[in-house]
Design a protein around this motif. Sequence first.
Motif, PDB file in Angstrom:
ATOM      1  N   UNK A 277       0.823  -1.215   0.000  1.00 34.11           N
ATOM      2  CA  UNK A 277       0.000   0.000   0.000  1.00 34.11           C
ATOM      3  C   UNK A 277       0.855   1.262   0.000  1.00 34.11           C
ATOM      4  N   UNK A 278       2.061   1.211   0.575  1.00 39.69           N
ATOM      5  CA  UNK A 278       2.850   2.441   0.680  1.00 39.69           C
ATOM      6  C   UNK A 278       4.274   2.244   0.146  1.00 39.69           C
ATOM      7  N   UNK A 279       4.655   3.104  -0.800  1.00 44.32           N
ATOM      8  CA  UNK A 279       6.015   3.006  -1.360  1.00 44.32           C
ATOM      9  C   UNK A 279       7.081   3.278  -0.301  1.00 44.32           C
ATOM     10  N   UNK A 280       6.694   4.063   0.714  1.00 44.61           N
ATOM     11  CA  UNK A 280       7.681   4.423   1.741  1.00 44.61           C
ATOM     12  C   UNK A 280       8.135   3.195   2.532  1.00 44.61           C
ATOM     13  N   UNK A 281       7.337   2.128   2.500  1.00 43.63           N
ATOM     14  CA  UNK A 281       7.661   0.941   3.312  1.00 43.63           C
ATOM     15  C   UNK A 281       8.491  -0.097   2.549  1.00 43.63           C
ATOM     16  N   UNK A 282       8.664   0.135   1.243  1.00 41.16           N
ATOM     17  CA  UNK A 282       9.392  -0.843   0.418  1.00 41.16           C
ATOM     18  C   UNK A 282      10.788  -0.330   0.101  1.00 41.16           C
ATOM     19  N   UNK A 283      11.808  -1.137   0.446  1.00 43.00           N
ATOM     20  CA  UNK A 283      13.200  -0.738   0.178  1.00 43.00           C
ATOM     21  C   UNK A 283      13.882  -1.794  -0.672  1.00 43.00           C
ATOM     22  N   UNK A 284      14.522  -1.353  -1.736  1.00 41.51           N
ATOM     23  CA  UNK A 284      15.287  -2.282  -2.581  1.00 41.51           C
ATOM     24  C   UNK A 284      16.678  -2.477  -1.971  1.00 41.51           C
ATOM     25  N   UNK A 285      17.179  -3.713  -1.986  1.00 42.81           N
ATOM     26  CA  UNK A 285      18.523  -4.017  -1.487  1.00 42.81           C
ATOM     27  C   UNK A 285      19.271  -4.767  -2.591  1.00 42.81           C
ATOM     28  N   UNK A 286      20.581  -4.745  -2.500  1.00 41.06           N
ATOM     29  CA  UNK A 286      21.379  -5.572  -3.424  1.00 41.06           C
ATOM     30  C   UNK A 286      22.287  -6.480  -2.616  1.00 41.06           C
ATOM     31  N   UNK A 287      22.343  -7.731  -3.011  1.00 40.56           N
ATOM     32  CA  UNK A 287      23.286  -8.655  -2.391  1.00 40.56           C
ATOM     33  C   UNK A 287      24.246  -9.140  -3.462  1.00 40.56           C
ATOM     34  N   UNK A 288      25.421  -9.594  -3.041  1.00 42.49           N
ATOM     35  CA  UNK A 288      26.390 -10.130  -4.006  1.00 42.49           C
ATOM     36  C   UNK A 288      26.780 -11.533  -3.570  1.00 42.49           C
ATOM     37  N   UNK A 289      26.758 -12.466  -4.518  1.00 46.98           N
ATOM     38  CA  UNK A 289      27.247 -13.808  -4.203  1.00 46.98           C
ATOM     39  C   UNK A 289      28.514 -14.071  -5.015  1.00 46.98           C
TER      40      UNK A 289
END
Length: 345
Positions: A277-289
């Motif tokens: 419902x809220x963009x403020x609550x969604x965070x993109x992360x990056x991981x590296x393998x």
Amino acid sequence: MPDRTKKILVIGAGLCGLAIAVTAARRGFDVACAGDGRRGASLANFGQLHSGAVLAPVLPDVAQACWHHRNEWPDELLRPAQVGKPCGYALFNTAEAVDRYRTAWQHIGIDVEEINPGHPALAATRPPAAAFRVPDFSVDLDILHARLTALARDSGVSSLPRRQVRLHRDPETGMVTVGDDGGRRDLIVLTAGADIPDMLAQAGVAHTLRQRRIAWGRHAEIRPTALTYWLDGDLLAISPDRADARIGLPSINGEYGTNEVEYARMRTALVRRGLHSSDAELRLQWGVVCEPATALADLTSFVADLRDPPTGWSRVLNLLVAVPGKWTTAWHCAERVVSYLEEED
Ligand SMILES: Cc1cc2nc3c(=O)[nH]c(=O)nc-3n(C[C@H](O)[C@H](O)[C@H](O)COP(=O)(O)OP(=O)(O)OC[C@H]3O[C@@H](n4cnc5c(N)ncnc54)[C@H](O)[C@@H]3O)c2cc1C
């Protein structure tokens, strides 16, 4: 008889490095572990203890290793770290892929049970075409890591002051050193996760590893009670964590796009399921393998003993490199490393 007087230095204090250090110390070796205090993949991943169910038709060897080796995690480490229910759910949007997964599960013997797609446990999501209960669950990685660190200390592993170790290769002796690590080290085990390729390159050691970036996310508003996988759709998994949910996205042909592309894909997949419902609550992360670049290499529990190097690697007389692929199989990787340590030179 293996030489137990050998002094071992493990570089990297993630879940794999610590499991190696504990296993070696319990088998009588004098072990020190050098970590740099950064949060590697072990402290920033989906937190899923895999049964192998989600990987079975795609990466059958990895699935098999997960199924056979995840029980090597001691209960006293795993159970206090468990978040949400002790089982997960695998859902299908259409019935198309179900048979392929079912055959793969049966082949490996993974304990999967079909449930009614209208099961109350799935009420929060759009009803799937097919649903299964899988023996996977989510963990709080900080708790797991803290418990394993304590176990390492109790097992006699000494930990060196936190710092970023640099490898040097002496062309005359064919050995690597790490400068002043507080004493003579007969063997070095490099388990520095995604940093391994750079560390080897800096030391002039040829290898066949590569790094791969993985997009994932955190959503503060979604509070799932159980780990849920989608096996044929635009979303991979939602894993409960203490204060939020970890969102896994499938790659497209093994690749992920830009921040904007991946954020939009994640948002769309969650909106479609009525979870966002809220963009403020969604965070993109990056991981590296870090993983083997060659198709034939073992993607889980990959160990290179550079005293007798595999094709494409330099010979180094005192170096082993370990890449678990999944933290689920870290103890299997540790066992493989220690079996190399126990071999006669
Ligand atoms: C997004 C993502 C999701 C994943 N989800 C899952 C999952 O749900 N289940 C699962 O089983 N697996 C999962 N994995 C894989 C799993 O996280 C890794 O296989 C595992 O954590 C690797 O452990 P490690 O100890 O080898 O490496 P790491 O955890 O990366 O530890 C290496 C440590 O070495 C340190 N280090 C690096 N360079 C140096 C140096 N020069 N000197 C000293 N220390 C150094 C790093 O800072 C780090 O602390 C996931 C991976 C990613 C990226």
